[in-house]
Design a protein around this motif. Structure first.
Motif, mmCIF file in Angstrom:
data_model
loop_
_atom_site.group_PDB
_atom_site.id
_atom_site.type_symbol
_atom_site.label_atom_id
_atom_site.label_comp_id
_atom_site.label_asym_id
_atom_site.label_seq_id
_atom_site.Cartn_x
_atom_site.Cartn_y
_atom_site.Cartn_z
ATOM 1 N N VAL A 25 0.859 -1.186 0.000
ATOM 2 C CA VAL A 25 0.000 0.000 0.000
ATOM 3 C C VAL A 25 0.890 1.230 0.000
ATOM 4 C CG1 VAL A 25 -1.708 1.338 1.295
ATOM 5 C CG2 VAL A 25 -1.898 -1.149 1.183
ATOM 6 N N GLU A 26 0.592 2.173 -0.880
ATOM 7 C CA GLU A 26 1.368 3.413 -0.949
ATOM 8 C C GLU A 26 0.476 4.585 -0.580
ATOM 9 O OE1 GLU A 26 4.578 4.411 -3.986
ATOM 10 O OE2 GLU A 26 2.906 5.665 -4.709
ATOM 11 N N ILE A 27 0.991 5.494 0.249
ATOM 12 C CA ILE A 27 0.279 6.709 0.639
ATOM 13 C C ILE A 27 1.128 7.906 0.219
ATOM 14 C CG2 ILE A 27 -0.675 8.058 2.547
ATOM 15 C CD1 ILE A 27 -1.115 5.493 4.072
ATOM 16 N N GLY A 28 0.582 8.832 -0.550
ATOM 17 C CA GLY A 28 1.277 10.024 -1.009
ATOM 18 C C GLY A 28 0.244 11.005 -1.554
ATOM 19 N N SER A 29 0.598 12.158 -1.948
ATOM 20 C CA SER A 29 1.965 12.648 -2.067
ATOM 21 C C SER A 29 2.191 13.709 -0.987
ATOM 22 C CB SER A 29 2.190 13.261 -3.439
ATOM 23 O OG SER A 29 1.891 12.330 -4.454
ATOM 24 N N PHE A 30 3.404 13.725 -0.398
ATOM 25 C CA PHE A 30 3.734 14.624 0.697
ATOM 26 C C PHE A 30 4.830 15.589 0.268
ATOM 27 C CE2 PHE A 30 2.303 10.674 2.654
ATOM 28 C CZ PHE A 30 1.457 11.094 3.673
ATOM 29 N N VAL A 31 4.709 16.837 0.671
ATOM 30 C CA VAL A 31 5.869 17.723 0.634
ATOM 31 C C VAL A 31 6.756 17.336 1.812
ATOM 32 C CG1 VAL A 31 4.610 19.568 -0.518
ATOM 33 C CG2 VAL A 31 4.672 19.496 1.989
ATOM 34 N N LEU A 32 7.970 17.817 1.825
ATOM 35 C CA LEU A 32 8.936 17.340 2.808
ATOM 36 C C LEU A 32 8.464 17.549 4.243
ATOM 37 C CD1 LEU A 32 11.664 16.092 3.383
ATOM 38 C CD2 LEU A 32 12.691 18.383 3.201
ATOM 39 N N ALA A 33 7.926 18.728 4.561
ATOM 40 C CA ALA A 33 7.500 18.992 5.937
ATOM 41 C C ALA A 33 6.368 18.062 6.359
ATOM 42 C CB ALA A 33 7.076 20.455 6.075
ATOM 43 N N GLU A 34 5.405 17.841 5.483
ATOM 44 C CA GLU A 34 4.289 16.943 5.803
ATOM 45 C C GLU A 34 4.765 15.505 5.899
ATOM 46 O OE1 GLU A 34 0.628 17.862 6.149
ATOM 47 O OE2 GLU A 34 2.040 19.392 6.837
ATOM 48 N N ALA A 35 5.754 15.135 5.090
ATOM 49 C CA ALA A 35 6.293 13.768 5.148
ATOM 50 C C ALA A 35 6.933 13.505 6.501
ATOM 51 C CB ALA A 35 7.301 13.563 4.025
ATOM 52 N N ARG A 36 7.650 14.483 7.022
ATOM 53 C CA ARG A 36 8.273 14.303 8.333
ATOM 54 C C ARG A 36 7.220 14.172 9.423
ATOM 55 N NH1 ARG A 36 13.043 18.932 7.673
ATOM 56 N NH2 ARG A 36 14.440 17.663 6.360
#
Length: 246
Positions: A97-108
């Motif tokens: 399962v893949e969850i995206g898409s994140f900008v860098l700040a949201e990914a952290r």
């Protein structure tokens, strides 16, 4: 003589009278026994029935017993069938399962929310491709597993191909075999033509997109309980979506 006959007839009549009144008992075993009935316990609770009715009752008794046994067997069979109903099987885990898409700040921030789940190697992060072509790769498509990719590499060695490597990152080409990366499509097509002459039949040219600043997270062996946890966390990131992956 007449006196003897008279006395005999009188004795016979007396005997018949006594028998008729029941003083001498009954020897035929029939149903008319009023004195015996009176000597029974609780005579008022007794009911006299005819022999014909008694025979009918005896004949119907086996049928009633058989019906009762049949009902018992039916109930037992129903209970057995109900108990034999298999329980519903749990849903199998999702492979990827893949969850995206994140900008860098949201990914952290998303990654910090995942930490309590302790997923280890079942969790990975990758850069999403951009929208511009940066290069062209000559490759054999993904083989499904590292073992299959290694077997394909052995086939290439048998054909005399030495410039290759098995792709092992989390890109869409994972477990494929790279045969060269080129800046222009023309150079990639020339390499493909040389490989065809060597006997390579499954290679192809695919454009590679430039990297973007967007990230995605992939999760493997996702059981229903883990999927529920991921959905709960993702609800706080409305600009993301969920998709299957390999």
């Amino acid at each position: 003589m007449l006196k003897f006959i008279f006395c005999s007839l009188l004795a016979v009549n007396a005997a018949l009278f006594a028998y008729g009144q029941g003083y001498l008992g009954h020897f035929s075993g029939n149903e008319r026994e009023p004195q015996r009935l009176q000597r029974q316990l609780n005579p008022k609770d007794l009911t006299l029935v005819s022999s014909e009715r008694a025979h009918r009752t005896e004949a119907s008794a086996p049928a009633v017993a058989a019906n009762a046994a049949t009902d018992t067997d039916t109930d037992a069979a129903t209970a057995t069938a109900a108990g034999a109903t298999p329980a519903a099987k749990p849903a199998p885990p999702l492979a990827c399962v893949e969850i995206g898409s994140f900008v860098l700040a949201e990914a952290r921030r998303f990654e910090a929310r995942l930490a309590p789940l302790q997923l280890g190697d079942r969790q990975s992060r990758r850069n999403l491709p951009g929208t511009e072509v940066s290069s062209y790769i000559v490759h054999i498509p993904p083989q499904g597993s590292k073992e299959a990719a290694d077997r394909k590499a052995a086939e290439l060695r048998g054909l005399g191909v030495t410039n290759y490597y098995v792709i092992s990152d989390n890109s869409p080409l994972r477990y494929g075999v790279s045969l060269g990366v080129f800046k222009t499509e023309g150079a990639a097509q020339n390499q493909l033509a040389m490989l065809v002459k060597q006997g390579v039949r499954t290679a192809r040219v695919t454009p590679r997109m430039s990297g973007s600043r967007l990230l995605a997270f992939q999760f493997r062996d996702v059981a229903p309980s883990l999927k529920a946890d991921l959905d709960k966390i993702r609800a706080d990131f409305p600009n993301t979506d969920v998709r299957t992956c390999r």
